[in-house]
Design an enzyme around this catalytic site. Structure first.
Site, short mmCIF file in Angstrom:
data_model
loop_
_atom_site.label_atom_id
_atom_site.label_comp_id
_atom_site.label_asym_id
_atom_site.label_seq_id
_atom_site.Cartn_x
_atom_site.Cartn_y
_atom_site.Cartn_z
N ASP A 115 0.84 -1.19 0.00
CA ASP A 115 0.00 0.00 0.00
C ASP A 115 0.89 1.25 0.00
O ASP A 115 1.92 1.30 0.68
CB ASP A 115 -0.90 0.00 1.24
CG ASP A 115 -2.07 0.95 1.11
OD1 ASP A 115 -3.21 0.48 1.02
OD2 ASP A 115 -1.83 2.19 1.12
N ILE A 116 0.48 2.26 -0.74
CA ILE A 116 1.27 3.49 -0.85
C ILE A 116 1.24 4.30 0.46
O ILE A 116 2.15 5.10 0.71
CB ILE A 116 0.77 4.33 -2.05
CG1 ILE A 116 1.83 5.27 -2.56
CG2 ILE A 116 -0.51 5.07 -1.72
CD1 ILE A 116 1.51 5.89 -3.91
N ASN A 126 -12.71 -3.49 2.83
CA ASN A 126 -13.64 -2.37 2.94
C ASN A 126 -14.60 -2.43 1.74
O ASN A 126 -14.16 -2.53 0.59
CB ASN A 126 -12.89 -1.04 2.93
CG ASN A 126 -11.99 -0.89 4.15
OD1 ASN A 126 -12.33 -1.35 5.24
ND2 ASN A 126 -10.84 -0.25 3.98
N GLN A 178 -14.11 2.21 1.79
CA GLN A 178 -13.56 1.87 0.47
C GLN A 178 -13.35 3.14 -0.34
O GLN A 178 -14.30 3.91 -0.56
CB GLN A 178 -14.50 0.91 -0.29
CG GLN A 178 -13.91 0.47 -1.62
CD GLN A 178 -14.75 -0.55 -2.38
OE1 GLN A 178 -15.89 -0.83 -2.00
NE2 GLN A 178 -14.20 -1.08 -3.45
N SER A 179 -12.12 3.36 -0.77
CA SER A 179 -11.80 4.56 -1.56
C SER A 179 -11.41 4.20 -2.99
O SER A 179 -11.51 5.05 -3.88
CB SER A 179 -10.68 5.36 -0.90
OG SER A 179 -9.50 4.59 -0.81
N HIS A 208 -10.25 -5.30 -3.42
CA HIS A 208 -8.92 -5.59 -2.88
C HIS A 208 -9.02 -6.02 -1.43
O HIS A 208 -9.91 -5.57 -0.70
CB HIS A 208 -8.00 -4.36 -2.99
CG HIS A 208 -8.59 -3.10 -2.42
ND1 HIS A 208 -9.53 -2.35 -3.09
CD2 HIS A 208 -8.40 -2.48 -1.23
CE1 HIS A 208 -9.89 -1.31 -2.34
NE2 HIS A 208 -9.22 -1.37 -1.19
N LEU A 209 -8.10 -6.87 -1.03
CA LEU A 209 -7.94 -7.27 0.36
C LEU A 209 -6.74 -6.53 0.91
O LEU A 209 -5.67 -6.50 0.29
CB LEU A 209 -7.69 -8.78 0.47
CG LEU A 209 -8.87 -9.74 0.40
CD1 LEU A 209 -9.65 -9.58 -0.89
CD2 LEU A 209 -8.40 -11.18 0.57
N HIS A 210 -6.91 -5.93 2.08
CA HIS A 210 -5.76 -5.39 2.82
C HIS A 210 -5.20 -6.51 3.68
O HIS A 210 -5.95 -7.20 4.38
CB HIS A 210 -6.19 -4.26 3.76
CG HIS A 210 -6.73 -3.05 3.09
ND1 HIS A 210 -5.99 -1.89 2.91
CD2 HIS A 210 -7.96 -2.77 2.58
CE1 HIS A 210 -6.75 -0.97 2.33
NE2 HIS A 210 -7.95 -1.48 2.13
P1 5GP Z 1 -9.61 1.30 0.44
O1 5GP Z 1 -9.63 2.64 1.14
O2 5GP Z 1 -10.33 1.38 -0.89
O3 5GP Z 1 -10.04 0.13 1.27
O4 5GP Z 1 -8.09 1.01 0.12
C1 5GP Z 1 -7.42 1.57 -0.96
C2 5GP Z 1 -5.96 1.59 -0.62
O5 5GP Z 1 -5.24 1.80 -1.81
C3 5GP Z 1 -5.56 2.68 0.37
O6 5GP Z 1 -5.02 2.10 1.54
C4 5GP Z 1 -4.54 3.50 -0.41
O7 5GP Z 1 -3.47 3.95 0.39
C5 5GP Z 1 -4.10 2.55 -1.50
N1 5GP Z 1 -3.68 3.19 -2.73
C6 5GP Z 1 -4.34 4.19 -3.40
N2 5GP Z 1 -3.67 4.51 -4.52
C7 5GP Z 1 -2.58 3.72 -4.56
C8 5GP Z 1 -1.49 3.59 -5.49
O8 5GP Z 1 -1.41 4.30 -6.50
N3 5GP Z 1 -0.55 2.66 -5.22
C9 5GP Z 1 -0.62 1.86 -4.11
N4 5GP Z 1 0.36 0.97 -3.93
N5 5GP Z 1 -1.63 1.96 -3.21
C10 5GP Z 1 -2.60 2.87 -3.44
#
Ligand code: 5GP
Ligand code: ZN
Length: 110
Positions: free
Chosen positions: A30-31, A83, A90-91, A96-98
């Site tokens: 994750d970034i 999420n 969820q963003s 995806h799975l964390h």
């Molecule tokens: P969500 O909030 O949808 O559950 O998780 C999305 C995740 O994707 C976030 O933790 C965010 O930091 C990560 N993320 C967003 N853009 C990028 C990217 O360009 N590269 C990587 N490696 N992670 C990303």
């Protein structure tokens, strides 16, 4: 429509090292890591969220791949989070799975 960021990562348009990959799934860091190890396990095929996933075999493989990616990263204890929907946090609208580990986790999550 904005291009999906995870589709772009999967196709190599955004150079990202994969800690795990097979013909259906990739995993990468994750970034914005929320733990010492924070991996994202992602199907290569675009699926918007868990609610839109229509392939139970793929869901099983995602979970198995998350376990492999965790082991690859040296984790024996970890948390897996999916999420689903904005209220759940969820963003990125690509399933995806964390995989989070390397520290003690609190419960309940925020
Ligand atoms: P969500 O909030 O949808 O559950 O998780 C999305 C995740 O994707 C976030 O933790 C965010 O930091 C990560 N993320 C967003 N853009 C990028 C990217 O360009 N590269 C990587 N490696 N992670 C990303
Ligand atoms: Zn996508």
């Amino acid at each position: 429509m904005q291009p999906c960021i995870f589709c772009r990562i999967v196709e190599g348009a955004i150079p990202t090292p994969f800690v795990y990959k097979d013909d259906e799934i990739v995993a990468f860091s994750d970034i914005q890591p929320q733990a010492p190890v924070h991996l994202l396990v992602v199907p290569r095929r675009h699926v918007g969220s868990l609610n839109e996933a229509d392939d139970d075999m793929l869901l099983g493989r995602l979970l198995a791949s998350a376990r492999k990616a965790a082991a690859q990263a040296g984790l024996e204890q970890y948390r897996i989070v999916v999420n689903t929907g904005a209220d759940a946090g969820q963003s990125v609208l690509h399933l995806h799975l964390h995989v989070l580990g390397g520290r003690v986790m609190a419960w309940p999550p925020g």
